[in-house]
Structure formats: C-alpha cells, structure tokens
Design an enzyme around this catalytic site. Structure first.
Site, mmCIF file in Angstrom:
data_model
loop_
_atom_site.group_PDB
_atom_site.id
_atom_site.type_symbol
_atom_site.label_atom_id
_atom_site.label_comp_id
_atom_site.label_asym_id
_atom_site.label_seq_id
_atom_site.Cartn_x
_atom_site.Cartn_y
_atom_site.Cartn_z
ATOM 1 N N SER A 149 130.071 50.096 -45.463
ATOM 2 C CA SER A 149 128.741 50.136 -46.076
ATOM 3 C C SER A 149 128.374 51.585 -46.333
ATOM 4 O O SER A 149 128.771 52.474 -45.558
ATOM 5 C CB SER A 149 127.702 49.514 -45.132
ATOM 6 O OG SER A 149 126.394 49.817 -45.603
ATOM 7 N N TYR A 162 124.232 48.722 -36.598
ATOM 8 C CA TYR A 162 125.071 48.173 -37.685
ATOM 9 C C TYR A 162 125.969 49.276 -38.259
ATOM 10 O O TYR A 162 127.171 49.071 -38.470
ATOM 11 C CB TYR A 162 124.143 47.585 -38.755
ATOM 12 C CG TYR A 162 124.793 47.194 -40.055
ATOM 13 C CD1 TYR A 162 125.530 46.013 -40.163
ATOM 14 C CD2 TYR A 162 124.642 47.990 -41.193
ATOM 15 C CE1 TYR A 162 126.102 45.644 -41.374
ATOM 16 C CE2 TYR A 162 125.209 47.623 -42.404
ATOM 17 C CZ TYR A 162 125.941 46.459 -42.490
ATOM 18 O OH TYR A 162 126.514 46.092 -43.687
HETATM 19 P P1 NDP Z 1 126.698 37.501 -46.758
HETATM 20 O O1 NDP Z 1 125.694 37.656 -45.659
HETATM 21 O O2 NDP Z 1 126.246 37.033 -48.081
HETATM 22 O O3 NDP Z 1 127.893 36.561 -46.276
HETATM 23 C C1 NDP Z 1 128.422 36.743 -45.021
HETATM 24 C C2 NDP Z 1 129.720 35.995 -44.944
HETATM 25 O O4 NDP Z 1 130.313 36.281 -43.681
HETATM 26 C C3 NDP Z 1 129.574 34.497 -45.020
HETATM 27 O O5 NDP Z 1 130.751 33.972 -45.603
HETATM 28 C C4 NDP Z 1 129.494 34.086 -43.557
HETATM 29 O O6 NDP Z 1 129.960 32.739 -43.320
HETATM 30 C C5 NDP Z 1 130.442 35.089 -42.938
HETATM 31 N N1 NDP Z 1 130.104 35.406 -41.566
HETATM 32 C C6 NDP Z 1 128.964 35.963 -41.108
HETATM 33 N N2 NDP Z 1 129.011 36.070 -39.762
HETATM 34 C C7 NDP Z 1 130.210 35.566 -39.388
HETATM 35 C C8 NDP Z 1 130.852 35.365 -38.136
HETATM 36 N N3 NDP Z 1 130.273 35.703 -36.980
HETATM 37 N N4 NDP Z 1 132.074 34.805 -38.132
HETATM 38 C C9 NDP Z 1 132.683 34.444 -39.278
HETATM 39 N N5 NDP Z 1 132.135 34.604 -40.492
HETATM 40 C C10 NDP Z 1 130.907 35.160 -40.541
HETATM 41 O O7 NDP Z 1 127.444 38.926 -46.864
HETATM 42 P P2 NDP Z 1 127.371 40.042 -48.002
HETATM 43 O O8 NDP Z 1 128.074 39.553 -49.198
HETATM 44 O O9 NDP Z 1 125.989 40.564 -48.106
HETATM 45 O O10 NDP Z 1 128.216 41.226 -47.326
HETATM 46 C C11 NDP Z 1 129.615 41.232 -47.350
HETATM 47 C C12 NDP Z 1 130.097 42.521 -46.715
HETATM 48 O O11 NDP Z 1 129.544 43.639 -47.405
HETATM 49 C C13 NDP Z 1 129.682 42.694 -45.258
HETATM 50 O O12 NDP Z 1 130.706 43.351 -44.565
HETATM 51 C C14 NDP Z 1 128.458 43.586 -45.343
HETATM 52 O O13 NDP Z 1 128.251 44.318 -44.159
HETATM 53 C C15 NDP Z 1 128.856 44.488 -46.504
HETATM 54 N N6 NDP Z 1 127.733 45.104 -47.196
HETATM 55 C C16 NDP Z 1 126.848 44.310 -47.891
HETATM 56 C C17 NDP Z 1 125.801 44.902 -48.554
HETATM 57 C C18 NDP Z 1 124.808 44.096 -49.345
HETATM 58 O O14 NDP Z 1 123.827 44.679 -49.834
HETATM 59 N N7 NDP Z 1 124.999 42.795 -49.528
HETATM 60 C C19 NDP Z 1 125.589 46.367 -48.527
HETATM 61 C C20 NDP Z 1 126.603 47.085 -47.789
HETATM 62 C C21 NDP Z 1 127.623 46.464 -47.152
HETATM 63 P P3 NDP Z 1 128.934 31.447 -43.346
HETATM 64 O O15 NDP Z 1 128.545 31.244 -44.780
HETATM 65 O O16 NDP Z 1 129.725 30.309 -42.822
HETATM 66 O O17 NDP Z 1 127.779 31.852 -42.477
#
Ligand code: NDP
Length: 255
Positions: A149, A162
């Site tokens: 991130s 985080y």
């Molecule tokens: P989302 O919150 O939209 O989706 C999260 C995904 O991860 C879902 O598929 C969820 O599964 C899965 N997940 C969450 N927790 C767990 C867990 N404990 N075990 C297994 N699977 C898990 O994520 P984003 O698209 O927003 O983010 C994707 C990546 O990008 C992350 O690493 C985030 O930190 C990073 N990021 C995102 C930003 C943003 O603005 N969106 C900015 C900077 C970094 P389920 O649907 O089953 O819950």
C-alpha cells in the site's frame, strides 16, 4: 494468444476488489486462476463465473487466513483444484492480495493487541507462509507479487498498525527476490493508492471527490488499474524486475 497461456496462478482475496480484477486480468491472458477467498462463497463464485463468461479458466478456493492451519487449508484446496485441471500442482504465479484493514480514524493509542495481531497474521504472517509453502511448487521463472500500500511511504498515524503489516510484506518481496532469483523467480511489491474496491463508500460522491484529490490524476483508481500492473509483472516481459516496490498509486506519493 495471451501472455500467460499455460500458466497457473493463485490470487488471494480474489472474491472482490483488486483481487477479483487481478484474477480476471490474469485469466484474460490465459492463466488458470485459483480464486481464493475467506467466507463470501457467492462473491468468489461470481468471480469464477465472470472469468468463465469471458472464456477463461478459474476455480474457487476457500480458506480464512490469519487462523491456525490457514495456509495448509489453502494449499489443500489449491492443489486439488490444480491437479483436477492440469494433472500437476505446479504453480507459476502467486499474488498475495488478501488483507485485513482497520477502521478509519483509529488512533495509535486505540490499537489493541488483538487488532495488531490480526493485521500481522493476515497481512504479514499468512503471505510469508504462503510464499514458503509455494516456493517448492513454483515453476522456474515463476512470479510472486505482494500487494502492499502507498501508506508505507507517507506518515498516516491512523493507519500505523496496518502500515507496519504492509511494511512487512515489502520485506518479504525484497529478501525472497534474492533467494529465488537463481530459479528465475521474481518477487515484487505493488502499492496501490485509494482504489475503488466496490465497497459502499465509493458510491458517495463527496467522499470520492475528497479521496480523488490525493492522486496526481485527481481520481480514485479502478481495481483494473492495479490489476494491469500486477498482470504485467506476471509476464515474461517483466523478468528483469525483481525485489522492486512498484508505486501503483496514480501519483499519490508524488506529494
Ligand atoms: P477488499 O476488501 O475489496 O477484498 C478483500 C479480499 O480479501 C476479499 O476477497 C476477502 O474475502 C479477502 N480476505 C479478507 N480478509 C481475509 C482473511 N482473513 N482470509 C482470507 N481472505 C481474506 O480488498 P481491496 O481490493 O480493497 O484490497 C486488495 C489489496 O490491496 C489489499 O492487500 C489491500 O491492503 C490493498 N490496498 C487496497 C487499497 C484500496 O484503496 N482498496 C489501497 C491500498 C492497498 P471475502 O470476500 O471472502 O471476505
């Protein structure tokens, strides 16, 4: 022919958001994609259906990360899915995308040991052991892409714990890049800025407008914007990039 024809990929957290877009993009290039998720069966099935509708190949793998036995459970489903479709468990591409987030506005003083442990368990420990477990079955010239991130590069006290967990995943990329280089495997970090992941906050125009101001382009990213960067790193064209921190924040870090 796609650039990833004949390759296999694991994308963690691919039921929605950036993970879903990445799974779709890798499949579009010809990869067979394991769509990992935690609990939302319907959303994961939808990712698989979207990929298949476009002529791609994918299967869902459920495993909650950050709990005992998580990586073992993930690999049981992954290996079964790969073996059924390819006859082997060979993996070419690993995208560590799943992550736990914190509530907005959490001051460092208010982070509990439980919050901290959860962030580290899902965002740092699970990717480490996924990479450790995957490395024996990763093909030569494979790819590991860890989603970090932009918050690791700007001070944001409300995201301290985080950000620490994301700092850890960047270290995973750096050190494993050297370790796996003799096999032609690259390991890189991709750092998104604010990216529309389909959550309700992205439906509120005033909030989107405020978030847009952070990017040099005055927009929030689409999940596909980040997925395109990940997909490039997964190809042969990116073989000379390893151990890198790739800023995919739309210029948010330019200051
Ligand atoms: P989302 O919150 O939209 O989706 C999260 C995904 O991860 C879902 O598929 C969820 O599964 C899965 N997940 C969450 N927790 C767990 C867990 N404990 N075990 C297994 N699977 C898990 O994520 P984003 O698209 O927003 O983010 C994707 C990546 O990008 C992350 O690493 C985030 O930190 C990073 N990021 C995102 C930003 C943003 O603005 N969106 C900015 C900077 C970094 P389920 O649907 O089953 O819950």
């Amino acid at each position: 022919m796609g650039k990833l024809e004949g390759k296999t990929a694991l994308v963690t957290g691919a039921s929605r958001g950036i993970g879903r877009a990445t799974a779709q993009r890798l499949a579009e290039e010809g990869a067979l994609v394991a769509v990992h998720y935690a609990s939302n069966d319907e959303a994961a099935a939808e990712t698989v259906a979207l990929i298949e509708k476009d002529g791609g190949r994918a299967f869902a793998v459920r495993a909650e990360l950050g709990v005992p036995g998580d990586v073992h459970e993930l690999f049981l489903g992954l290996e079964q899915g790969l073996r059924e479709r390819t006859g082997t468990t060979t993996l070419d591409i690993v995208v560590n995308n799943a992550a736990a987030q914190t509530a907005a506005g959490l001051a460092p003083e208010d982070v509990t040991p439980e919050d901290f442990d959860r962030l580290m368990a899902v965002n740092a420990k699970a990717p480490f052991f996924i990479v450790q477990r995957a490395s024996s079955q990763l093909a030569d010239n494979g790819r590991i892409i860890n989603i970090s991130s932009g918050v690791t590069r700007v001070a944001n006290p409300e995201q301290l714990a985080y950000s620490m967990s994301k700092g850890a995943i960047e270290q995973l990329s750096l050190h494993m890049a050297r370790h796996l280089a003799p096999r032609g495997i690259t390991v890189n970090s991709v750092a998104p800025g604010i990216t529309d992941n389909g959550s309700p906050v992205f439906d509120v125009p005033e909030i989107v407008e405020a978030m847009s101001q952070l990017s040099a382009f005055k927009q929030v990213a689409k999940a596909q914007d980040v997925a395109n960067v990940v997909a490039f790193l997964a190809t042969e064209d990116a073989r000379w990039i390893t151990g890198a921190f790739i800023d995919a924040s739309g210029g948010t870090l330019l200051g």
